[in-house]
Scaffold this motif. Sequence first.
Motif, mmCIF file in Angstrom:
data_model
loop_
_atom_site.group_PDB
_atom_site.id
_atom_site.type_symbol
_atom_site.label_atom_id
_atom_site.label_comp_id
_atom_site.label_asym_id
_atom_site.label_seq_id
_atom_site.Cartn_x
_atom_site.Cartn_y
_atom_site.Cartn_z
ATOM 1 N N ALA A 1 -2.186 -6.672 8.884
ATOM 2 C CA ALA A 1 -2.988 -7.877 8.264
ATOM 3 C C ALA A 1 -4.175 -7.276 7.238
ATOM 4 O O ALA A 1 -4.908 -6.366 7.996
ATOM 5 N N GLY A 2 -4.366 -7.560 6.097
ATOM 6 C CA GLY A 2 -5.231 -7.299 5.079
ATOM 7 C C GLY A 2 -5.256 -5.867 4.923
ATOM 8 O O GLY A 2 -6.373 -5.441 4.205
ATOM 9 N N LYS A 3 -4.267 -4.904 5.198
ATOM 10 C CA LYS A 3 -4.371 -3.309 4.988
ATOM 11 C C LYS A 3 -3.507 -3.031 4.111
ATOM 12 O O LYS A 3 -2.690 -3.588 3.558
ATOM 13 N N HIS A 4 -4.073 -1.849 3.529
ATOM 14 C CA HIS A 4 -3.387 -1.350 2.428
ATOM 15 C C HIS A 4 -2.397 -0.414 3.334
ATOM 16 O O HIS A 4 -2.692 0.628 3.879
ATOM 17 N N VAL A 5 -0.946 -0.511 3.350
ATOM 18 C CA VAL A 5 0.038 0.185 4.111
ATOM 19 C C VAL A 5 0.828 1.149 3.282
ATOM 20 O O VAL A 5 1.407 0.746 2.157
ATOM 21 N N ILE A 6 1.116 2.168 3.809
ATOM 22 C CA ILE A 6 1.823 3.203 3.077
ATOM 23 C C ILE A 6 3.019 3.533 4.200
ATOM 24 O O ILE A 6 2.732 3.998 5.322
ATOM 25 N N VAL A 7 4.183 3.328 3.813
ATOM 26 C CA VAL A 7 5.434 3.562 4.707
ATOM 27 C C VAL A 7 6.045 4.775 4.138
ATOM 28 O O VAL A 7 6.430 5.085 3.216
ATOM 29 N N ILE A 8 6.098 5.877 4.942
ATOM 30 C CA ILE A 8 6.614 7.164 4.719
ATOM 31 C C ILE A 8 8.075 7.081 5.181
ATOM 32 O O ILE A 8 8.504 7.331 6.355
ATOM 33 N N GLY A 9 9.059 7.251 4.292
ATOM 34 C CA GLY A 9 10.703 7.289 4.607
ATOM 35 C C GLY A 9 11.214 6.264 3.821
ATOM 36 O O GLY A 9 10.617 4.917 4.050
ATOM 37 N N GLY A 10 12.333 6.396 3.295
ATOM 38 C CA GLY A 10 12.767 5.439 2.388
ATOM 39 C C GLY A 10 14.046 4.747 3.019
ATOM 40 O O GLY A 10 14.795 4.189 2.166
ATOM 41 N N GLY A 11 14.361 4.809 4.227
ATOM 42 C CA GLY A 11 15.674 4.343 4.878
ATOM 43 C C GLY A 11 15.372 3.050 5.289
ATOM 44 O O GLY A 11 14.488 2.233 4.947
ATOM 45 N N ASP A 12 16.315 2.438 6.181
ATOM 46 C CA ASP A 12 16.389 1.361 6.762
ATOM 47 C C ASP A 12 15.031 1.011 7.465
ATOM 48 O O ASP A 12 14.448 -0.189 7.495
ATOM 49 N N THR A 13 14.720 1.962 8.316
ATOM 50 C CA THR A 13 13.748 1.875 9.260
ATOM 51 C C THR A 13 12.319 1.498 8.517
ATOM 52 O O THR A 13 11.340 0.715 8.765
ATOM 53 N N GLY A 14 12.163 2.496 7.319
ATOM 54 C CA GLY A 14 11.197 2.114 6.347
ATOM 55 C C GLY A 14 11.096 0.862 5.660
ATOM 56 O O GLY A 14 9.964 0.039 5.513
#
Length: 488
Positions: free
Chosen positions: A293-306
């Motif tokens: 919530a309210g955060k700048h999120v970076i997801v590392i990984g381009g698959g389904d889990t990401g």
Amino acid sequence: MGKITGFMEFERVEEGYKPVPERLKHYKEFVIGLTDEQAKVQGARCMDCGTPFCNSGCPVNNIIPDFNDLVYRQDWQNAWAVLDSTNNFPEFTGRICPAPCEAACTLNVNDDAVGIKSIEHAIIDRAWEHGWVKPRPARIKTGKKVAVVGSGPAGLAAAQQLARVGHDVTVFEKNDRVGGLLRYGIPDFKMEKSHIDRRVEQMKAEGVTFRTGVMVAQLPEGSKVTNWAKETVSPEQLQKEFDAVLLAGGAEQSRDLPVSGRDLAGVHFAMEFLPQQNKVNAGDKLKGQLSAAGKHVIVIGGGDTGSDCVGTSNRHGAASVVQFELMPQPPEEEDKPLTWPYWPYKLRTSSSHEEGCEREFAIATKEFLGEKGKLTGLKTVRVEWKDGKMAEVPGSEQVLKADMVLLAMGFTSPVGTVLDAFGVDKDNRGNAKASTDFTGGYVTNVPKVFAAGDMRRGQSLVVWAIREGRQAARAVDEFLMGFSDLPR
């Protein structure tokens, strides 16, 4: 074949989605399934090929042309019977399978594939609605006892098959609820957990016993059980009390990113983040839940889990979500003559991406940045691939703001404690070493101990887990009885 020219007359119709603003307010499923008439038309598109590649493209070898034809004829109950003959849990695959069967569809050579997954979804939902899915307990008990360790799709499929031929099956699950990674790895908005619960009730009526909160391990003397398990059972106990043991746990060893700043607060594995939300959805009270919530999120990984992390972060109310992929951006359309009938290489955009996400390709993380022990950003660099090797692009470094980073780079192997406790040999990837031969398949080097699903093959699809669970059940049954009538 119901409609000889159907594939020339009708276009593919996709299942619909509820509007983004509406679905972001909750964690329930939002797919709008096909109507009966739409399903009939999609069934009519099936070409009834002389060689139906969809059958072999499907890991459980669903008899796809047959149930397509039956749906076209609106014979739903027989369509269900055909589907049920090869797939224990089509309500799982009809929701979360990427549909390799459609990639293999002959119509996909130069047109849009038949909507096999959406037809499967329609069949199983109708079967539950009309009460056709019923317990099928064995008429004769064998007196043999089987322990299944792990209650994900492989364990559940094996347990159901073994119970139906008369064995006394006990499923051991280390978590507080049945389902394994189906329960705690897949967000509820992709598959609500009521689908697991009603299958568990069916399997209980078929004689399967479930023991949750039980960790199968050989703990050092004086050590304590983990927070999520109530008790431990040793391999020696299982081998003494049961005639066969099947190890069917999931691949849960997350791939890490050991760069500078990895220990900063705010950097988490996806499997720290996703299960917490599923527990909250189930009514659990968690202290210190990880929130985007309210955060700048970076997801590392381009698959389904990401992608699952993206969808969950948006439902939390993240300020922004960016997803990194190390590989270059795939083409929007696959090279069909090159890849058919195999799984194609192309850009895949999920419903979570459509809900709000910036996607970055050919990018690597060099360092996590922080202040006072807390994550504030990360240093990245662009990469390019030459002759199969990755190289950094000079002068492409940049710093991106981030309050939360979720590592979703896949899983290397099952957690090794169970395999080590049993003394099971491993392959070079850390999985249980067991073949899939027709005779003696799925057996490990340890007497009467078998392995299937992610435990044997590593991280894979739910449909592959179901296949392995079914095949391992036959191998166990043959080991116990000298023969087996179970399908392979």
